[in-house]
Motif scaffolding. Structure first.
Motif, short mmCIF file in Angstrom:
data_model
loop_
_atom_site.label_atom_id
_atom_site.label_comp_id
_atom_site.label_asym_id
_atom_site.label_seq_id
_atom_site.Cartn_x
_atom_site.Cartn_y
_atom_site.Cartn_z
N SER A 45 0.83 -1.21 0.00
CA SER A 45 0.00 0.00 0.00
C SER A 45 0.86 1.26 0.00
N LEU A 66 -4.52 1.51 0.42
CA LEU A 66 -5.35 0.38 0.02
C LEU A 66 -6.35 0.02 1.12
N GLU A 68 -8.74 -2.96 2.01
CA GLU A 68 -9.05 -4.36 1.69
C GLU A 68 -10.24 -4.90 2.48
N ALA A 71 -12.93 -7.07 0.46
CA ALA A 71 -12.34 -7.85 -0.63
C ALA A 71 -13.41 -8.77 -1.26
N PHE A 74 -11.63 -4.07 -3.75
CA PHE A 74 -10.57 -3.25 -3.16
C PHE A 74 -10.75 -1.79 -3.54
N LYS A 479 -1.90 -9.70 -5.36
CA LYS A 479 -2.24 -8.50 -4.59
C LYS A 479 -2.96 -7.50 -5.49
N PRO A 480 -3.89 -6.75 -4.95
CA PRO A 480 -4.61 -5.77 -5.79
C PRO A 480 -3.70 -4.64 -6.27
#
Length: 480
Positions: A45, A66, A68, A71, A74, A479-480
């Motif tokens: 992040s 970020l 989360e 989820a 996101f 991971k986003p």
């Protein structure tokens, strides 16, 4: 496809970047790349938040990176506010970029129009003020059905300026495609053109819009704004249809940008999907624009004096990120072309690179393969017949590139001196995810190599476990 995978797997040729290229690259050498990857790994992040602060102009700075908590929905930079059009245009005013050429447009017939950043800003503002005068407000959805043109970018940027969410429909799509998108998006405005030029022919567009309305479900649309491109006869619906030039006529050349949250929907783009009706992919404002800018900087190594040409239509995500938004937010000079690569002859691309001194060229393997065939049939149209010395970087997009086409592109177009960035991404990602970086990675024909810094790409089995090197599986982003 399996034969192509086999050929890439057995491919052993590698082309490391030249010392000269590494020296000047925005990401220079393996050590810098690995340091960036390590920073992202340590604080995912924080890594993207630092880049968002450094690269975007925020009206209200964000305090959250970020989120989360919900989820897989996101959120990035959620409490920050900005405007995408401001980031593409206004922030260049009063700088050296203001009078720089933003867009070089070349029409199907070879006509060339250039606009500076200041002129583009004024055009976008006039059109946005015209939309405001018609009562359009933040949150409404707009269908754009236009040919490749400066006007298409003006329409997209004007929507972004007002916080309107646009959905562009490729100009080759049918009335049914237009109707489906109007209905699904709940659009209240359609921006179209009377027609477009392709391969020396004028092809109508406005009739498809009228046909879409006849199919029903378009009752929410209050206006259809029409850009006069071909001057052909069009059916006119008084009270609904308006000419684009009339909408912007007499409007002020400044329009205050509407500030929106970082998660405000910038656009919806429909993917055909392998089954069923088209699926709308929605992209936000903050995270999307950041990724567009960074990939211009990292993958394409964009510099202030580059002339960048992405051949994609704005109807595709490639044309959103690498025509309508990324190059402008980065202060670059870009080419927009109308038509096909084989008209008036198969040397069109090479002729345009020669004349406009293109330094970064980004196109699809399908186009490359068709031009290989064309060069065999018409040797006078081969790349070697043109001066392509302005090129310093090549890119491939849209599908895997087979090693033979890669080698032809590398040798015949790039003179064996231009790195090729073979970019893997899709409508859902909005920008490059896996690609060689030209100042970092050794290139392997047919391979998109490594994930970008901050992109945790992996190959997993059906249970989600990592597979060992050389084994196939599912490509995931962890991971986003």
């Amino acid at each position: 496809m399996s034969a192509q995978i086999e050929s890439v797997m057995s491919e052993s040729r590698q082309f490391p970047p030249s010392e000269a290229f590494v020296k000047q690259a925005n990401i220079s050498g393996v050590a810098q790349y690995e340091a960036m990857c390590a920073e992202a790994e340590k604080d995912h992040s924080g890594f993207w938040s630092r880049l968002a602060r450094e690269n975007l102009s925020w009206h209200k700075p964000f305090t959250k990176g970020l989120d989360e908590s919900n989820a897989p929905f996101f959120k990035w930079f959620e409490d920050g506010e900005l405007n995408v059009s401001y980031n593409c245009l206004d922030r260049h005013l009063g700088t050296a970029v203001e009078n720089k050429t933003a867009i070089i447009f070349e029409g199907d017939g070879g006509d060339v129009t250039k606009v500076t950043y200041k002129e583009l800003y004024q055009r976008v503002c006039r059109f946005a003020n015209g939309l405001k005068a018609l009562g359009y407000q933040k949150g409404e959805r707009v269908i754009i059905y236009m040919p490749m043109s400066i006007e298409a970018v003006v329409a997209m940027q004007a929507c972004a300026r007002l916080g309107l969410t646009h959905s562009v429909v490729f100009g080759g799509f049918s009335a049914k495609s237009v109707q489906e998108r109007i209905v699904d998006a709940g659009a209240t405005l359609v921006i179209a053109a009377d027609g477009q030029y392709r391969g020396g022919k004028a092809l109508p567009l406005k009739p498809a819009v009228d046909e879409a309305f006849a199919m029903g479900g378009c009752e929410k649309v209050r206006h259809v704004i029409v850009y006069k491109r071909t001057g052909g006869e069009v059916a006119w619906h008084e009270g609904r249809d308006l000419w684009m030039h009339e909408v912007e006529k007499g409007q002020a050349e400044h329009c205050e940008p509407v500030m929106v949250g970082a998660e405000h929907p910038l656009f919806i783009l429909y993917t055909s999907g392998s089954t069923g009706k088209p699926k709308g992919v929605q992209h936000s404002s903050g995270g999307y624009l950041l990724h567009a800018m960074l990939t211009l900087k990292w993958t394409f190594d964009l510099k202030p004096n580059d002339v960048f040409w992405c051949t994609a239509d704005v109807g595709w995500v490639t044309g959103h990120t690498y025509v309508a938004y990324g190059p402008l937010a980065s202060g670059g000079t870009e080419i927009i072309f109308e038509g096909v690569p084989t008209y008036p002859n198969a040397g069109r691309f090479w002729d345009m690179i020669q004349r406009h001194k293109v330094s970064i060229f980004y196109t699809a393997p399908t186009a490359i393969r068709s031009l290989i065939k064309a060069a065999e049939g018409s040797p006078e149209c081969a790349p070697g017949k043109y001066d392509l010395s302005s090129l310093r970087l090549l890119g491939s997009v849209g599908e895997p590139i087979n090693p033979e086409a890669w080698m032809w592109y590398y040798e015949q177009v790039g003179g064996s001196r231009c790195p090729i960035v073979d970019t893997w991404w899709q409508t859902e990602t909005g920008g490059h995810m896996i690609t060689p970086l030209p100042g970092v990675h050794a290139l392997k024909p047919g391979s998109c190599t490594m994930g970008l810094p901050g992109i945790a790409a992996a190959i997993v089995d059906e249970a989600g476990g990592d597979v060992e090197n050389g084994k196939g599986g599912f490509l995931v982003v962890k991971k986003p």
